[in-house]
Write a protein that holds these residues in place. Sequence first.
Motif, PDB file in Angstrom:
ATOM      1  N   PRO A 147       0.839  -1.200   0.000  1.00 46.23           N
ATOM      2  CA  PRO A 147       0.000   0.000   0.000  1.00 46.23           C
ATOM      3  C   PRO A 147       0.876   1.254   0.000  1.00 46.23           C
ATOM      4  CG  PRO A 147      -0.011  -1.040   2.159  1.00 46.23           C
ATOM      5  CD  PRO A 147       0.734  -1.962   1.254  1.00 46.23           C
ATOM      6  N   LEU A 148       0.356   2.331  -0.567  1.00 40.97           N
ATOM      7  CA  LEU A 148       1.086   3.602  -0.596  1.00 40.97           C
ATOM      8  C   LEU A 148       1.099   4.184   0.815  1.00 40.97           C
ATOM      9  CD1 LEU A 148      -0.696   5.037  -3.768  1.00 40.97           C
ATOM     10  CD2 LEU A 148       1.523   3.868  -3.678  1.00 40.97           C
ATOM     11  N   GLU A 149       2.278   4.408   1.335  1.00 42.87           N
ATOM     12  CA  GLU A 149       2.384   4.827   2.730  1.00 42.87           C
ATOM     13  C   GLU A 149       1.828   6.233   2.943  1.00 42.87           C
ATOM     14  OE1 GLU A 149       6.417   4.446   3.989  1.00 42.87           O
ATOM     15  OE2 GLU A 149       6.513   2.301   3.534  1.00 42.87           O
ATOM     16  N   VAL A 150       0.998   6.343   3.977  1.00 35.47           N
ATOM     17  CA  VAL A 150       0.363   7.618   4.325  1.00 35.47           C
ATOM     18  C   VAL A 150       1.031   8.179   5.578  1.00 35.47           C
ATOM     19  CG1 VAL A 150      -1.791   8.610   5.228  1.00 35.47           C
ATOM     20  CG2 VAL A 150      -1.854   7.030   3.281  1.00 35.47           C
ATOM     21  N   ASN A 151       1.215   9.464   5.602  1.00 36.65           N
ATOM     22  CA  ASN A 151       1.644  10.139   6.832  1.00 36.65           C
ATOM     23  C   ASN A 151       0.405  10.274   7.703  1.00 36.65           C
ATOM     24  OD1 ASN A 151       2.379  11.872   8.858  1.00 36.65           O
ATOM     25  ND2 ASN A 151       2.679  13.653   7.535  1.00 36.65           N
ATOM     26  N   ARG A 152       0.213   9.325   8.616  1.00 34.18           N
ATOM     27  CA  ARG A 152      -1.056   9.277   9.360  1.00 34.18           C
ATOM     28  C   ARG A 152      -1.258  10.515  10.232  1.00 34.18           C
ATOM     29  NH1 ARG A 152      -0.695   7.128  14.833  1.00 34.18           N
ATOM     30  NH2 ARG A 152       1.364   6.256  15.262  1.00 34.18           N
ATOM     31  N   HIS A 153      -0.162  11.167  10.571  1.00 32.27           N
ATOM     32  CA  HIS A 153      -0.281  12.358  11.415  1.00 32.27           C
ATOM     33  C   HIS A 153      -0.870  13.541  10.651  1.00 32.27           C
ATOM     34  CE1 HIS A 153       2.012  10.155  14.378  1.00 32.27           C
ATOM     35  NE2 HIS A 153       2.887   9.864  13.437  1.00 32.27           N
ATOM     36  N   SER A 154      -0.951  13.403   9.318  1.00 38.36           N
ATOM     37  CA  SER A 154      -1.489  14.503   8.517  1.00 38.36           C
ATOM     38  C   SER A 154      -2.977  14.326   8.224  1.00 38.36           C
ATOM     39  CB  SER A 154      -0.729  14.594   7.178  1.00 38.36           C
ATOM     40  OG  SER A 154      -1.035  13.468   6.369  1.00 38.36           O
ATOM     41  N   LEU A 155      -3.545  13.209   8.647  1.00 36.23           N
ATOM     42  CA  LEU A 155      -4.941  12.907   8.297  1.00 36.23           C
ATOM     43  C   LEU A 155      -5.900  13.909   8.942  1.00 36.23           C
ATOM     44  CD1 LEU A 155      -7.138  11.020   7.086  1.00 36.23           C
ATOM     45  CD2 LEU A 155      -7.039   9.736   9.233  1.00 36.23           C
ATOM     46  N   SER A 156      -6.766  14.443   8.120  1.00 42.15           N
ATOM     47  CA  SER A 156      -7.784  15.365   8.624  1.00 42.15           C
ATOM     48  C   SER A 156      -9.136  14.950   8.065  1.00 42.15           C
ATOM     49  CB  SER A 156      -7.444  16.794   8.178  1.00 42.15           C
ATOM     50  OG  SER A 156      -8.538  17.650   8.418  1.00 42.15           O
ATOM     51  N   VAL A 157     -10.095  14.758   8.941  1.00 40.60           N
ATOM     52  CA  VAL A 157     -11.466  14.435   8.523  1.00 40.60           C
ATOM     53  C   VAL A 157     -12.372  15.537   9.054  1.00 40.60           C
ATOM     54  CG1 VAL A 157     -13.350  12.768   8.652  1.00 40.60           C
ATOM     55  CG2 VAL A 157     -10.968  11.960   8.581  1.00 40.60           C
ATOM     56  N   ILE A 158     -12.973  16.261   8.135  1.00 40.57           N
ATOM     57  CA  ILE A 158     -13.782  17.409   8.535  1.00 40.57           C
ATOM     58  C   ILE A 158     -15.244  17.110   8.238  1.00 40.57           C
ATOM     59  CG2 ILE A 158     -14.208  19.866   8.172  1.00 40.57           C
ATOM     60  CD1 ILE A 158     -11.278  19.997   7.112  1.00 40.57           C
ATOM     61  N   PRO A 159     -16.088  17.039   9.270  1.00 38.32           N
ATOM     62  CA  PRO A 159     -17.505  16.823   9.020  1.00 38.32           C
ATOM     63  C   PRO A 159     -18.137  18.089   8.447  1.00 38.32           C
ATOM     64  CG  PRO A 159     -17.040  16.867  11.385  1.00 38.32           C
ATOM     65  CD  PRO A 159     -15.765  17.168  10.690  1.00 38.32           C
ATOM     66  N   THR A 160     -18.904  17.912   7.410  1.00 38.91           N
ATOM     67  CA  THR A 160     -19.573  19.056   6.793  1.00 38.91           C
ATOM     68  C   THR A 160     -21.079  18.811   6.843  1.00 38.91           C
ATOM     69  OG1 THR A 160     -17.703  19.294   5.303  1.00 38.91           O
ATOM     70  CG2 THR A 160     -19.715  20.463   4.714  1.00 38.91           C
ATOM     71  N   ASP A 161     -21.781  19.729   7.469  1.00 38.88           N
ATOM     72  CA  ASP A 161     -23.223  19.546   7.657  1.00 38.88           C
ATOM     73  C   ASP A 161     -24.000  19.885   6.397  1.00 38.88           C
ATOM     74  OD1 ASP A 161     -23.360  18.755  10.488  1.00 38.88           O
ATOM     75  OD2 ASP A 161     -22.403  20.696  10.800  1.00 38.88           O
ATOM     76  N   ALA A 162     -25.166  19.291   6.315  1.00 38.71           N
ATOM     77  CA  ALA A 162     -26.025  19.540   5.165  1.00 38.71           C
ATOM     78  C   ALA A 162     -26.541  20.977   5.180  1.00 38.71           C
ATOM     79  CB  ALA A 162     -27.197  18.574   5.186  1.00 38.71           C
ATOM     80  N   THR A 163     -26.758  21.516   3.995  1.00 33.93           N
ATOM     81  CA  THR A 163     -27.378  22.831   3.842  1.00 33.93           C
ATOM     82  C   THR A 163     -28.526  22.697   2.844  1.00 33.93           C
ATOM     83  OG1 THR A 163     -26.012  23.481   1.964  1.00 33.93           O
ATOM     84  CG2 THR A 163     -25.113  23.919   4.161  1.00 33.93           C
ATOM     85  N   ASP A 164     -29.123  23.822   2.455  1.00 33.77           N
ATOM     86  CA  ASP A 164     -30.211  23.764   1.481  1.00 33.77           C
ATOM     87  C   ASP A 164     -29.789  23.088   0.185  1.00 33.77           C
ATOM     88  OD1 ASP A 164     -31.910  24.969   3.177  1.00 33.77           O
ATOM     89  OD2 ASP A 164     -31.826  26.965   2.264  1.00 33.77           O
ATOM     90  N   SER A 165     -28.521  23.235  -0.161  1.00 40.74           N
ATOM     91  CA  SER A 165     -28.078  22.733  -1.465  1.00 40.74           C
ATOM     92  C   SER A 165     -26.999  21.660  -1.379  1.00 40.74           C
ATOM     93  CB  SER A 165     -27.558  23.906  -2.309  1.00 40.74           C
ATOM     94  OG  SER A 165     -26.515  24.560  -1.616  1.00 40.74           O
ATOM     95  N   THR A 166     -26.626  21.247  -0.169  1.00 46.70           N
ATOM     96  CA  THR A 166     -25.577  20.218  -0.047  1.00 46.70           C
ATOM     97  C   THR A 166     -25.998  19.173   0.977  1.00 46.70           C
ATOM     98  OG1 THR A 166     -24.391  21.421   1.689  1.00 46.70           O
ATOM     99  CG2 THR A 166     -23.728  21.843  -0.593  1.00 46.70           C
ATOM    100  N   VAL A 167     -25.424  17.979   0.840  1.00 42.32           N
ATOM    101  CA  VAL A 167     -25.734  16.902   1.779  1.00 42.32           C
ATOM    102  C   VAL A 167     -24.643  16.812   2.838  1.00 42.32           C
ATOM    103  CG1 VAL A 167     -26.975  15.578   0.025  1.00 42.32           C
ATOM    104  CG2 VAL A 167     -24.527  15.180   0.370  1.00 42.32           C
ATOM    105  N   GLN A 168     -24.943  16.035   3.884  1.00 46.15           N
ATOM    106  CA  GLN A 168     -23.939  15.802   4.920  1.00 46.15           C
ATOM    107  C   GLN A 168     -22.795  14.987   4.322  1.00 46.15           C
ATOM    108  OE1 GLN A 168     -25.278  13.340   8.198  1.00 46.15           O
ATOM    109  NE2 GLN A 168     -23.954  14.424   9.626  1.00 46.15           N
ATOM    110  N   LYS A 169     -21.582  15.397   4.597  1.00 47.90           N
ATOM    111  CA  LYS A 169     -20.448  14.667   4.030  1.00 47.90           C
ATOM    112  C   LYS A 169     -19.198  14.872   4.871  1.00 47.90           C
ATOM    113  CE  LYS A 169     -19.771  18.517   0.890  1.00 47.90           C
ATOM    114  NZ  LYS A 169     -20.559  19.079  -0.194  1.00 47.90           N
ATOM    115  N   ALA A 170     -18.246  13.995   4.607  1.00 45.10           N
ATOM    116  CA  ALA A 170     -16.937  14.105   5.253  1.00 45.10           C
ATOM    117  C   ALA A 170     -15.934  14.582   4.215  1.00 45.10           C
ATOM    118  CB  ALA A 170     -16.502  12.759   5.803  1.00 45.10           C
ATOM    119  N   MET A 171     -15.110  15.539   4.588  1.00 38.44           N
ATOM    120  CA  MET A 171     -14.009  15.985   3.728  1.00 38.44           C
ATOM    121  C   MET A 171     -12.719  15.447   4.336  1.00 38.44           C
ATOM    122  SD  MET A 171     -15.337  19.890   3.183  1.00 38.44           S
ATOM    123  CE  MET A 171     -13.986  20.353   2.119  1.00 38.44           C
ATOM    124  N   VAL A 172     -12.015  14.668   3.536  1.00 37.51           N
ATOM    125  CA  VAL A 172     -10.832  13.956   4.036  1.00 37.51           C
ATOM    126  C   VAL A 172      -9.604  14.422   3.272  1.00 37.51           C
ATOM    127  CG1 VAL A 172      -9.772  11.672   4.367  1.00 37.51           C
ATOM    128  CG2 VAL A 172     -12.265  11.929   4.503  1.00 37.51           C
TER     129      VAL A 172
END
Lengths: 308, 61
Positions: A147-172
């Motif tokens: 597997p391609l090695e990931v710098n795990r310390h750089s991982l960021s998961v940002i929860p994004t809440d739904a709005t009138d025009s967007t759904v709930q999602k995670a930005m990674v």
Amino acid sequence: MDVCLCNGQLANTGRSTNDAFFGVTVMNIAVPLIGSNGQPNTIDPTGDVEAQILAFLTAQNPADRGYPVTSLTNVEFPDEGTQFDAASNGQNYKSRESIKSMSYEVRDVSYTYMEQLRDRCVDYGIYRVDVCGKFLGSLRAENDLRPLEVNRHSLSVIPTDATDSTVQKAMVNFQFTNYESNNFGQWAVYEYGKALLKAAGMLDAVVTATINSATEATLDIKEIYGAAGSKNGIVGLALADVTITNYTADTSGVALTSLTPSPTVNGRYTAVFAAQTTADKISFVVYKNSGALDVISYVGESAQKDAL
Amino acid sequence: MRVFKVGRTEFNLDALAKVSSLKKALEMHPSLPSEVVEEAYNEARPPKKKATSKTKDEEGN
């Protein structure tokens, strides 16, 4: 110029008709770098790849497991910037390759799922999977696609809440390691097929055990998903999917005598087992290996209880 | 592991065969109907056939 390799010539750049290039990434399979045997987790492209992938996806030991994240969207590979040493006359001398990174979104997922995406507490890598089911790894030898090695310390998961025009999602987003960023020349594609895109992976089984007698317990086995107070009960478990670990006697995989699902409560089972020594610390282990790429498997263990 | 299903219940015949008597098997399964346990127990440990009179005659001869 490659800062690590300069052999006094230009590399040939004729275009082969058989070059294996990689398409749009739609899926990642995260894999710990080191397995439970202390050896690197890898895939041997010269062997039975389907069996190896299935073994990854359904491994009981988390160190040996592959964790697929499917339906990636808005996938990008932002450049972190090649570094140069600029001389006073304006000439640049490359000192470091750009650190490669990756970002994507996963749509229509709960906060619970986002937390799962964030829970990456060992060194790990990813196999990227494209829209055609090809997967990409780091080819260390012809039989060793890591597997391609990931710098795990750089991982960021940002929860994004739904709005009138967007759904709930995670930005990674995360970076690959310095090693991978400087060795992308060994990144290689294995042409698997679209079936890989249906990889189901594994779900946590939350096991709550109530010891009724010396030989009987009631097990409530649920997913971590579902509304508060009504998590999804896991149905369809078979006798062989539940075993006992006796921590006092240092035994595991002790088979039950019988298992009966409740006719009225999803995920509730009555387990009967041979009596254990009174006050021994026992737990109930659920491990259901679906044996199929596109069918969910389950793994989980109850808290330790005193045998009666 | 030999598995035997009676209704909704799956029995481990190998484990059930180690239970010394039907009475103890029933005691292990207080939540199940006795006929369900009995059917599984008989599958795990088939009742020994009683010697027939013919056999006795043969033995007598």
